[in-house]
Design a protein around this motif. Structure first.
Motif, PDB file in Angstrom:
ATOM      1  N   MET A   1     -28.297 -11.626  37.617  1.00 46.90           N
ATOM      2  CA  MET A   1     -27.832 -11.605  36.219  1.00 46.90           C
ATOM      3  C   MET A   1     -26.467 -10.943  36.139  1.00 46.90           C
ATOM      4  SD  MET A   1     -31.356 -10.562  34.259  1.00 46.90           S
ATOM      5  CE  MET A   1     -30.765 -10.960  32.634  1.00 46.90           C
ATOM      6  N   LEU A   2     -25.602 -11.515  35.316  1.00 49.12           N
ATOM      7  CA  LEU A   2     -24.266 -10.967  35.155  1.00 49.12           C
ATOM      8  C   LEU A   2     -24.332  -9.777  34.197  1.00 49.12           C
ATOM      9  CD1 LEU A   2     -21.231 -11.266  35.768  1.00 49.12           C
ATOM     10  CD2 LEU A   2     -21.058 -12.759  33.768  1.00 49.12           C
ATOM     11  N   ALA A   3     -23.941  -8.601  34.701  1.00 49.50           N
ATOM     12  CA  ALA A   3     -23.984  -7.379  33.904  1.00 49.50           C
ATOM     13  C   ALA A   3     -22.650  -7.189  33.179  1.00 49.50           C
ATOM     14  CB  ALA A   3     -24.276  -6.174  34.789  1.00 49.50           C
ATOM     15  N   PHE A   4     -22.733  -6.941  31.875  1.00 49.79           N
ATOM     16  CA  PHE A   4     -21.539  -6.812  31.047  1.00 49.79           C
ATOM     17  C   PHE A   4     -21.293  -5.369  30.630  1.00 49.79           C
ATOM     18  CE2 PHE A   4     -22.108 -11.328  30.526  1.00 49.79           C
ATOM     19  CZ  PHE A   4     -20.862 -11.838  30.160  1.00 49.79           C
ATOM     20  N   CYS A   5     -20.026  -5.038  30.578  1.00 48.55           N
ATOM     21  CA  CYS A   5     -19.552  -3.845  29.887  1.00 48.55           C
ATOM     22  C   CYS A   5     -18.885  -4.341  28.623  1.00 48.55           C
ATOM     23  CB  CYS A   5     -18.558  -3.075  30.765  1.00 48.55           C
ATOM     24  SG  CYS A   5     -17.488  -1.952  29.851  1.00 48.55           S
ATOM     25  N   LEU A   6     -19.457  -4.027  27.459  1.00 45.97           N
ATOM     26  CA  LEU A   6     -18.884  -4.450  26.189  1.00 45.97           C
ATOM     27  C   LEU A   6     -18.020  -3.316  25.640  1.00 45.97           C
ATOM     28  CD1 LEU A   6     -20.484  -6.478  23.367  1.00 45.97           C
ATOM     29  CD2 LEU A   6     -19.400  -4.314  22.790  1.00 45.97           C
ATOM     30  N   VAL A   7     -16.763  -3.633  25.353  1.00 47.33           N
ATOM     31  CA  VAL A   7     -15.817  -2.628  24.875  1.00 47.33           C
ATOM     32  C   VAL A   7     -15.532  -2.888  23.397  1.00 47.33           C
ATOM     33  CG1 VAL A   7     -13.644  -1.442  25.346  1.00 47.33           C
ATOM     34  CG2 VAL A   7     -14.765  -2.731  27.179  1.00 47.33           C
ATOM     35  N   GLY A  64     -20.248  -6.800  36.323  1.00 49.31           N
ATOM     36  CA  GLY A  64     -19.474  -7.938  36.808  1.00 49.31           C
ATOM     37  C   GLY A  64     -18.461  -8.467  35.822  1.00 49.31           C
ATOM     38  N   ALA A  65     -18.615  -8.091  34.541  1.00 52.30           N
ATOM     39  CA  ALA A  65     -17.724  -8.638  33.518  1.00 52.30           C
ATOM     40  C   ALA A  65     -17.494  -7.623  32.400  1.00 52.30           C
ATOM     41  CB  ALA A  65     -18.308  -9.923  32.933  1.00 52.30           C
ATOM     42  N   ALA A  66     -16.292  -7.690  31.837  1.00 58.54           N
ATOM     43  CA  ALA A  66     -15.953  -6.874  30.676  1.00 58.54           C
ATOM     44  C   ALA A  66     -15.759  -7.794  29.482  1.00 58.54           C
ATOM     45  CB  ALA A  66     -14.682  -6.073  30.937  1.00 58.54           C
ATOM     46  N   MET A  67     -16.373  -7.444  28.361  1.00 59.52           N
ATOM     47  CA  MET A  67     -16.196  -8.196  27.125  1.00 59.52           C
ATOM     48  C   MET A  67     -15.423  -7.320  26.143  1.00 59.52           C
ATOM     49  SD  MET A  67     -18.954  -9.979  24.566  1.00 59.52           S
ATOM     50  CE  MET A  67     -19.173 -11.454  25.566  1.00 59.52           C
ATOM     51  N   ILE A  68     -14.255  -7.809  25.712  1.00 62.96           N
ATOM     52  CA  ILE A  68     -13.348  -7.002  24.901  1.00 62.96           C
ATOM     53  C   ILE A  68     -13.461  -7.392  23.433  1.00 62.96           C
ATOM     54  CG2 ILE A  68     -10.947  -6.319  24.569  1.00 62.96           C
ATOM     55  CD1 ILE A  68     -10.489  -7.087  27.526  1.00 62.96           C
ATOM     56  N   GLU A  80      -5.991  -5.468  31.569  1.00 68.01           N
ATOM     57  CA  GLU A  80      -5.389  -5.064  32.845  1.00 68.01           C
ATOM     58  C   GLU A  80      -6.285  -4.093  33.606  1.00 68.01           C
ATOM     59  OE1 GLU A  80      -0.666  -5.573  31.711  1.00 68.01           O
ATOM     60  OE2 GLU A  80      -1.685  -3.676  31.270  1.00 68.01           O
ATOM     61  N   ARG A  81      -6.882  -3.154  32.902  1.00 69.68           N
ATOM     62  CA  ARG A  81      -7.757  -2.181  33.567  1.00 69.68           C
ATOM     63  C   ARG A  81      -9.012  -2.856  34.117  1.00 69.68           C
ATOM     64  NH1 ARG A  81      -8.139   2.532  29.172  1.00 69.68           N
ATOM     65  NH2 ARG A  81      -9.518   3.513  30.729  1.00 69.68           N
ATOM     66  N   ALA A  82      -9.586  -3.767  33.353  1.00 71.73           N
ATOM     67  CA  ALA A  82     -10.776  -4.471  33.822  1.00 71.73           C
ATOM     68  C   ALA A  82     -10.450  -5.377  35.003  1.00 71.73           C
ATOM     69  CB  ALA A  82     -11.377  -5.289  32.680  1.00 71.73           C
ATOM     70  N   ALA A  83      -9.317  -6.053  34.940  1.00 74.06           N
ATOM     71  CA  ALA A  83      -8.923  -6.947  36.034  1.00 74.06           C
ATOM     72  C   ALA A  83      -8.685  -6.169  37.317  1.00 74.06           C
ATOM     73  CB  ALA A  83      -7.666  -7.722  35.645  1.00 74.06           C
ATOM     74  N   ARG A  84      -8.024  -5.023  37.201  1.00 73.64           N
ATOM     75  CA  ARG A  84      -7.770  -4.200  38.390  1.00 73.64           C
ATOM     76  C   ARG A  84      -9.061  -3.639  38.979  1.00 73.64           C
ATOM     77  NH1 ARG A  84      -3.152  -1.865  35.088  1.00 73.64           N
ATOM     78  NH2 ARG A  84      -1.327  -3.099  35.714  1.00 73.64           N
ATOM     79  N   ALA A  85     -10.088  -3.535  38.124  1.00 74.07           N
ATOM     80  CA  ALA A  85     -11.396  -3.080  38.611  1.00 74.07           C
ATOM     81  C   ALA A  85     -12.210  -4.230  39.193  1.00 74.07           C
ATOM     82  CB  ALA A  85     -12.165  -2.422  37.464  1.00 74.07           C
ATOM     83  N   GLY A  86     -11.650  -5.435  39.165  1.00 69.64           N
ATOM     84  CA  GLY A  86     -12.313  -6.593  39.753  1.00 69.64           C
ATOM     85  C   GLY A  86     -13.358  -7.242  38.865  1.00 69.64           C
ATOM     86  N   ALA A 294     -19.016 -20.319  34.300  1.00 71.42           N
ATOM     87  CA  ALA A 294     -17.758 -20.347  35.050  1.00 71.42           C
ATOM     88  C   ALA A 294     -17.721 -19.239  36.087  1.00 71.42           C
ATOM     89  CB  ALA A 294     -16.573 -20.222  34.089  1.00 71.42           C
ATOM     90  N   VAL A 295     -18.188 -18.051  35.722  1.00 69.28           N
ATOM     91  CA  VAL A 295     -18.217 -16.929  36.670  1.00 69.28           C
ATOM     92  C   VAL A 295     -19.188 -17.231  37.805  1.00 69.28           C
ATOM     93  CG1 VAL A 295     -18.798 -14.486  36.976  1.00 69.28           C
ATOM     94  CG2 VAL A 295     -17.543 -15.234  34.934  1.00 69.28           C
TER      95      VAL A 295
END
Length: 332
Positions: A1-7, A64-68, A80-86, A294-295
């Protein structure tokens, strides 16, 4: 399952959090918000962890994913911060309010190669999608005119309006600008915009435009009219009309049911759905599903940074036209 960080736990955050929690291949791992109470409230609803620190959440290897879902001026930094964190990135529109910051994000995204998706959810509305497919199939021949009515039942809160002048273009019509490009598979080359303040000072204390009309000239010759208002007293008014050499297509408003009641008082139908949460509920769920797919499949999401950049360019041109009272060119 894709785990999200929701910001961003306010405004549209709870809608996305609920969709993540309901998705069979995703889970909400973190909710990050500067308001610890908001973060904890939303996180506890879905069994997630809460934090005021984005770095703490991004450091979690399970994410695995950030939702902004934060205000627009904060998007670029979080991207940029999420992308640099992969982390794969799902970003609410607009990408930012500054083209230079969007271009800086492009550099970071290219260097990190993480999946990036701009949430222009209206592309995933079933009826809008059917309209798109019918145009592509040639049902109306060459499109000649496109008319989009996009009217909200109310204006945003004063602090939100103050933080984003000309929000009617940057936050509302930006959806329509994306739809124009997507529906016609074409780019605008010129724009003429007019605005007005129709609400009273109590409703719109900052006197930011609450009513607007835009005419776009497309590279292929089609003409487009977009109108928007923050006072649709009858509900959330979302209609698209595509007129071409062989006929016309219309994506109509949505109602709870299509039941019609006939009696001695006349004919009655259900009112329109109240606002975007109800009207576009299905599209929000579908866009999330597309991002997750897509991911999982390691492919490029269908709506990327360039789509967000182009919509922002059109919004900027609309503001320039409204301020000058003249038609202006849309940068290519």
């Amino acid at each position: 399952m894709l785990a999200f960080c929701l910001v961003g736990g306010g405004f549209i955050g709870p809608l996305h959090a609920a969709n993540i929690a309901a998705h069979p291949r995703a889970r909400l791992a973190w909710v990050v918000d500067l308001d610890v109470g908001a973060a904890e409230k939303l996180a506890s609803t879905h069994g997630a962890r809460a934090s005021t620190s984005l770095d703490e959440a991004l450091a979690d290897p399970e994410v695995g994913a950030a939702m902004i879902c934060t205000p627009p001026r904060t998007h670029a930094d979080i991207i940029e911060r999420a992308a640099r964190a992969g982390k794969a990135v799902f970003c609410e529109k607009p990408v930012d309010l500054d083209i230079a910051r969007v271009d800086a994000c492009a550099t970071t995204l290219a260097a990190t190669a993480v999946p990036f998706f701009v949430a222009f959810n209206r592309r995933f509305d079933p009826t809008h999608r059917a309209l798109h497919d019918a145009i592509r199939a040639g049902e109306i021949g060459r499109p000649e005119m496109l008319v989009l009515s996009s009217r909200d039942p109310e204006i945003s809160p004063p602090d939100y309006v103050a933080a984003m002048p000309y929000g009617i273009f940057y936050d509302t019509m930006i959806h329509d600008f994306d739809m124009v490009r997507w529906l016609l598979a074409d780019e605008p080359v010129g724009i003429f915009a007019r605005t007005a303040c129709m609400l009273d000072a109590k409703q719109n204390p900052h006197r930011d435009p609450d009513t607007a009309m835009v005419v776009l000239t497309m590279a292929g010759g089609a003409l487009v009219h977009v109108n928007s208002s923050f006072r649709a007293v009858y509900g959330y008014d979302q209609r698209i009309e595509a007129f071409g050499e062989k006929g016309m297509l219309i994506s109509c408003n949505r109602q709870p049911t299509t039941l019609e009641r006939y009696d001695s008082s006349g004919i009655r139908r259900d009112p329109l759905l109240r606002f975007f949460v109800e009207r576009y509920a299905e599209s929000y769920a579908r866009e999330l599903d597309e991002f997750i797919a897509a991911v999982e499949e390691r492919r490029t999401p269908p709506i990327g940074l360039d789509d967000g950049r182009r919509a922002l360019q059109i919004a900027e041109a609309a503001v320039a036209s409204a301020k000058s009272g003249k038609a202006v060119a849309v940068p290519s």
